[in-house]
Each structure stands twice: as C-alpha cells, then as structure tokens.
Scaffold this motif. Structure first.
Motif, PDB file in Angstrom:
ATOM      1  N   TRP A 200       0.831  -1.213   0.000  1.00 36.91           N
ATOM      2  CA  TRP A 200       0.000   0.000   0.000  1.00 36.91           C
ATOM      3  C   TRP A 200       0.861   1.257   0.000  1.00 36.91           C
ATOM      4  O   TRP A 200       1.907   1.306   0.639  1.00 36.91           O
ATOM      5  N   LEU A 201       0.389   2.256  -0.714  1.00 38.10           N
ATOM      6  CA  LEU A 201       1.088   3.526  -0.889  1.00 38.10           C
ATOM      7  C   LEU A 201       0.187   4.628  -0.346  1.00 38.10           C
ATOM      8  O   LEU A 201      -0.999   4.683  -0.672  1.00 38.10           O
ATOM      9  N   ASP A 202       0.726   5.507   0.511  1.00 38.83           N
ATOM     10  CA  ASP A 202      -0.073   6.623   1.022  1.00 38.83           C
ATOM     11  C   ASP A 202      -0.310   7.649  -0.077  1.00 38.83           C
ATOM     12  O   ASP A 202       0.609   7.982  -0.837  1.00 38.83           O
ATOM     13  N   VAL A 203      -1.536   8.166  -0.155  1.00 43.12           N
ATOM     14  CA  VAL A 203      -1.857   9.241  -1.087  1.00 43.12           C
ATOM     15  C   VAL A 203      -1.672  10.564  -0.339  1.00 43.12           C
ATOM     16  O   VAL A 203      -2.224  10.731   0.755  1.00 43.12           O
ATOM     17  N   PRO A 204      -0.860  11.504  -0.869  1.00 48.63           N
ATOM     18  CA  PRO A 204      -0.611  12.752  -0.152  1.00 48.63           C
ATOM     19  C   PRO A 204      -1.921  13.454   0.190  1.00 48.63           C
ATOM     20  O   PRO A 204      -2.806  13.590  -0.659  1.00 48.63           O
ATOM     21  N   CYS A 205      -2.046  13.905   1.446  1.00 54.87           N
ATOM     22  CA  CYS A 205      -3.285  14.556   1.853  1.00 54.87           C
ATOM     23  C   CYS A 205      -3.053  16.033   2.115  1.00 54.87           C
ATOM     24  O   CYS A 205      -3.795  16.659   2.871  1.00 54.87           O
ATOM     25  N   ASP A 206      -2.008  16.601   1.502  1.00 54.24           N
ATOM     26  CA  ASP A 206      -1.751  18.027   1.689  1.00 54.24           C
ATOM     27  C   ASP A 206      -2.977  18.811   1.236  1.00 54.24           C
ATOM     28  O   ASP A 206      -3.428  18.670   0.089  1.00 54.24           O
ATOM     29  N   PHE A 207      -3.486  19.640   2.148  1.00 50.50           N
ATOM     30  CA  PHE A 207      -4.686  20.418   1.830  1.00 50.50           C
ATOM     31  C   PHE A 207      -4.400  21.282   0.604  1.00 50.50           C
ATOM     32  O   PHE A 207      -3.392  21.972   0.544  1.00 50.50           O
ATOM     33  N   GLY A 208      -5.255  21.222  -0.385  1.00 51.46           N
ATOM     34  CA  GLY A 208      -5.040  21.963  -1.626  1.00 51.46           C
ATOM     35  C   GLY A 208      -4.702  21.053  -2.795  1.00 51.46           C
ATOM     36  O   GLY A 208      -4.859  21.441  -3.945  1.00 51.46           O
ATOM     37  N   ASN A 209      -4.251  19.835  -2.518  1.00 47.76           N
ATOM     38  CA  ASN A 209      -4.019  18.878  -3.602  1.00 47.76           C
ATOM     39  C   ASN A 209      -5.344  18.360  -4.148  1.00 47.76           C
ATOM     40  O   ASN A 209      -6.349  18.325  -3.449  1.00 47.76           O
ATOM     41  N   LEU A 210      -5.318  17.949  -5.388  1.00 48.97           N
ATOM     42  CA  LEU A 210      -6.454  17.269  -6.000  1.00 48.97           C
ATOM     43  C   LEU A 210      -5.988  15.873  -6.390  1.00 48.97           C
ATOM     44  O   LEU A 210      -4.930  15.703  -6.991  1.00 48.97           O
ATOM     45  N   ILE A 211      -6.774  14.875  -6.015  1.00 52.65           N
ATOM     46  CA  ILE A 211      -6.400  13.475  -6.225  1.00 52.65           C
ATOM     47  C   ILE A 211      -7.341  12.876  -7.261  1.00 52.65           C
ATOM     48  O   ILE A 211      -8.561  13.018  -7.152  1.00 52.65           O
ATOM     49  N   ILE A 212      -6.788  12.229  -8.270  1.00 52.49           N
ATOM     50  CA  ILE A 212      -7.601  11.665  -9.349  1.00 52.49           C
ATOM     51  C   ILE A 212      -7.240  10.189  -9.492  1.00 52.49           C
ATOM     52  O   ILE A 212      -6.053   9.827  -9.504  1.00 52.49           O
ATOM     53  N   ASN A 213      -8.270   9.346  -9.585  1.00 60.30           N
ATOM     54  CA  ASN A 213      -7.971   7.929  -9.824  1.00 60.30           C
ATOM     55  C   ASN A 213      -8.845   7.359 -10.931  1.00 60.30           C
ATOM     56  O   ASN A 213      -9.914   7.886 -11.248  1.00 60.30           O
ATOM     57  N   ILE A 214      -8.342   6.285 -11.516  1.00 57.07           N
ATOM     58  CA  ILE A 214      -9.023   5.611 -12.621  1.00 57.07           C
ATOM     59  C   ILE A 214     -10.090   4.687 -12.066  1.00 57.07           C
ATOM     60  O   ILE A 214      -9.874   3.985 -11.084  1.00 57.07           O
ATOM     61  N   GLY A 215     -11.261   4.688 -12.732  1.00 62.03           N
ATOM     62  CA  GLY A 215     -12.330   3.762 -12.386  1.00 62.03           C
ATOM     63  C   GLY A 215     -12.456   2.645 -13.410  1.00 62.03           C
ATOM     64  O   GLY A 215     -11.791   2.640 -14.460  1.00 62.03           O
ATOM     65  N   ASP A 216     -13.325   1.696 -13.106  1.00 60.17           N
ATOM     66  CA  ASP A 216     -13.481   0.496 -13.934  1.00 60.17           C
ATOM     67  C   ASP A 216     -13.945   0.811 -15.356  1.00 60.17           C
ATOM     68  O   ASP A 216     -13.596   0.096 -16.300  1.00 60.17           O
ATOM     69  N   MET A 217     -14.761   1.863 -15.517  1.00 61.93           N
ATOM     70  CA  MET A 217     -15.274   2.173 -16.859  1.00 61.93           C
ATOM     71  C   MET A 217     -14.161   2.627 -17.803  1.00 61.93           C
ATOM     72  O   MET A 217     -14.188   2.299 -19.000  1.00 61.93           O
ATOM     73  N   LEU A 218     -13.182   3.385 -17.287  1.00 62.89           N
ATOM     74  CA  LEU A 218     -12.056   3.789 -18.139  1.00 62.89           C
ATOM     75  C   LEU A 218     -11.176   2.582 -18.451  1.00 62.89           C
ATOM     76  O   LEU A 218     -10.661   2.452 -19.569  1.00 62.89           O
ATOM     77  N   GLN A 219     -11.022   1.705 -17.491  1.00 62.50           N
ATOM     78  CA  GLN A 219     -10.282   0.464 -17.751  1.00 62.50           C
ATOM     79  C   GLN A 219     -10.973  -0.332 -18.863  1.00 62.50           C
ATOM     80  O   GLN A 219     -10.322  -0.835 -19.790  1.00 62.50           O
ATOM     81  N   GLU A 220     -12.299  -0.432 -18.778  1.00 56.75           N
ATOM     82  CA  GLU A 220     -13.072  -1.162 -19.795  1.00 56.75           C
ATOM     83  C   GLU A 220     -12.949  -0.491 -21.162  1.00 56.75           C
ATOM     84  O   GLU A 220     -12.698  -1.156 -22.176  1.00 56.75           O
ATOM     85  N   ALA A 221     -13.115   0.837 -21.183  1.00 58.61           N
ATOM     86  CA  ALA A 221     -13.102   1.572 -22.460  1.00 58.61           C
ATOM     87  C   ALA A 221     -11.719   1.571 -23.110  1.00 58.61           C
ATOM     88  O   ALA A 221     -11.607   1.643 -24.341  1.00 58.61           O
ATOM     89  N   SER A 222     -10.660   1.493 -22.302  1.00 56.83           N
ATOM     90  CA  SER A 222      -9.296   1.534 -22.844  1.00 56.83           C
ATOM     91  C   SER A 222      -8.720   0.139 -23.072  1.00 56.83           C
ATOM     92  O   SER A 222      -7.528  -0.010 -23.355  1.00 56.83           O
ATOM     93  N   GLY A 223      -9.562  -0.888 -22.942  1.00 59.43           N
ATOM     94  CA  GLY A 223      -9.077  -2.258 -23.122  1.00 59.43           C
ATOM     95  C   GLY A 223      -8.037  -2.655 -22.105  1.00 59.43           C
ATOM     96  O   GLY A 223      -7.160  -3.488 -22.380  1.00 59.43           O
TER      97      GLY A 223
END
Length: 280
Positions: A200-223
């Motif tokens: 497991w890797l910690d996701v930085p929680c510095d206030f002001g950051n924006l965190i973006i992650n991939i969901g299953d639909m993008l995985q499906e659409a991108s093969g």
C-alpha cells in the motif's frame, strides 16, 4: 511508507506527467489546480455541521434515484467483503435533493469540478497511444457532457468510538465504477492505493491537492490500458481517531447510452455493478 508523486498543474509537461502517474499507479495528484481551496474548505465545514445535525434524516436516500442521505446502517459493503464501511454520505446529482442552505455552494463546486474533469479526460485521451484512443467510441470528455449520472458524494467518516465491528475500516479496499474520480485532499489522512505487488502507498493529503484515480469504466473503455486502482481509507490511530473525516469525491459517469466496449454501454455496466453492491 512511500507516497505518490505530486504533479504541478501549471507545469508545461503537466499532462504528460499526470497521465504517466495514472498509468503506472492508477492515481494522479495535482497541485496548483484551478479548484478554489476556500470553496472546498467551506463545503467541509458546512457539511460537517449537516452530518452533526438531525436534519440529515429528513433527506433519507431514494432507492430509485439514489440521491440523498445514506446512514451508516446502509453504508456500502465493498465488493468481496461482508463488513460495512464506517461512514455515512450524501449523494448530489444534477436533479437531486440538497438541503437549501448547502445548495448554491455544492452546485458551484459540482460545476467547477465537472469542467476541470473534462480537461483531465482530454489529457488522458491525448497522452494515450493511438491504438488505445481508437477504442474510445467518442472523445472521453464528450462521454460526460450533460451527464446526469455523474455523482458528487459528500462522505463523512465519524470519529472512532472503540465499538466498531471487528475488521471494519472507514472504506475497505475497492475500485470505483466510473471513468475517473476527482477528489480534493480530505481534511484528514488515511487514503491509500494498492501497488501491483499488493503493498500500500499513502496518497498525499496536503490540503489543496487534488487526487484523481481511474475507475473500472475507463479500464473497460481503454481495453485495460488504464488500470482501475484498488484503494482504501484506513482507520486513524491515536489522537486522530477522535476526528471526523470529510471527503468529496466526484465520480465521472458517462451518459447511459455511451458505448464503453463491445460488451457494455455505460448503463449496462453501471446496473451490473450496482446489483453486485446490493444497492439496486
């Protein structure tokens, strides 16, 4: 524990570095982005007051429309788990209910985050190899245009009481269903992403950051080129266990008719997953 790298949104190579991070870890962290920090702070404060009040019970969720307040006793059970997460939340949709005193602010955030998300989807498409781009039925940013399925969830993880069910954590390991999830750094740490080796890797929680992650639909659409990432929110320890945690994920969902792959439209994919989660 190692942290994910942070990308400066204003850097000339931001799109390239951001998509590289998404591709290698499933997550991207941006700083110096255009979402106003004072708006996020105000939302955290005002919704904390709402979750602390009895008013929330007047907005109990509608099973058909999935909008409104979801109390802890109906909280999600992550796929593959049997114990409910320790959380309560409120679903905001374009046509859904919102408490009057919170409406203008949360709608403004929804609008701004959606506009920004369209740009991030354009980055993902532009930086993808040609053969992956060819799999997209339409431009990624157009998949979410005028979508009424995109969901803003206001999450409240209450302070720990010591009476939690054994094995329960704030959010058990799970993947998201949608294309991308856009999340301002929460007011408390705890978000972790799983590496390919299972660590497991910690996701930085510095206030002001924006965190973006991939969901299953993008995985499906991108093969499978863009991997949906397993992540979790662990329980705090020590003094931090007395604190609430507010989180504001925007789940980008295509319009129902959008074709994701030969197997799925956005709607057929979503309905299948909601049934698995037991909320449909």
């Amino acid at each position: 524990m190692q942290q994910l790298p942070t990308v400066d949104y204003q850097a000339p190579d931001a799109a390239k570095l951001f998509v590289e991070s998404l591709r290698s870890t499933g997550f991207g962290v941006l700083k110096n982005h255009p979402i106003p920090q004072e708006l996020v702070e105000s939302i955290y404060k005002n919704w904390q007051e709402f979750f602390n009040s009895e008013e929330k019970h007047a907005f109990l969720f509608n099973k058909e429309t999935q909008d409104g307040y979801f109390p802890p006793d109906v909280s999600e059970v992550a796929k593959g788990f049997t114990i409910k997460d320790i959380k309560e939340y409120f679903h905001v949709y374009p046509k859904g209910r919102v408490p009057a005193q919170l409406d203008a602010e949360i709608r403004e955030y929804y609008r701004l985050a959606n506009e920004f998300a369209a740009q991030l989807l354009s980055w993902v498409q532009a930086e993808a190899p040609e053969d992956v781009r060819a799999k997209f039925s339409i431009d990624l940013k157009d998949m979410i245009k005028d979508s009424e399925q995109t969901l803003l969830r206001v999450l409240h993880y209450p302070p720990m009481t010591g009476d939690e069910e054994p094995g329960a954590i704030r959010a058990a390991a799970h993947g998201d269903i949608n294309l991308l999830t856009v999340l301002p750094a929460a007011n408390e740490p705890g978000l972790q992403v799983q590496r390919q080796d299972g660590s497991w890797l910690d996701v930085p929680c510095d206030f002001g950051n924006l965190i973006i992650n991939i969901g299953d639909m993008l995985q499906e659409a991108s093969g499978g080129y863009f991997p949906s990432t397993i992540h979790r929110v662990i329980n705090p320890t020590g003094k931090a266990s007395d604190k609430s945690r507010i989180s504001l994920p925007l789940f980008l969902h295509p319009r129902p008719d959008v074709v994701l792959s030969e197997r799925y439209t956005a709607d057929s994919y979503l309905q299948e997953r909601l049934k698995e989660l037991g909320v449909k």
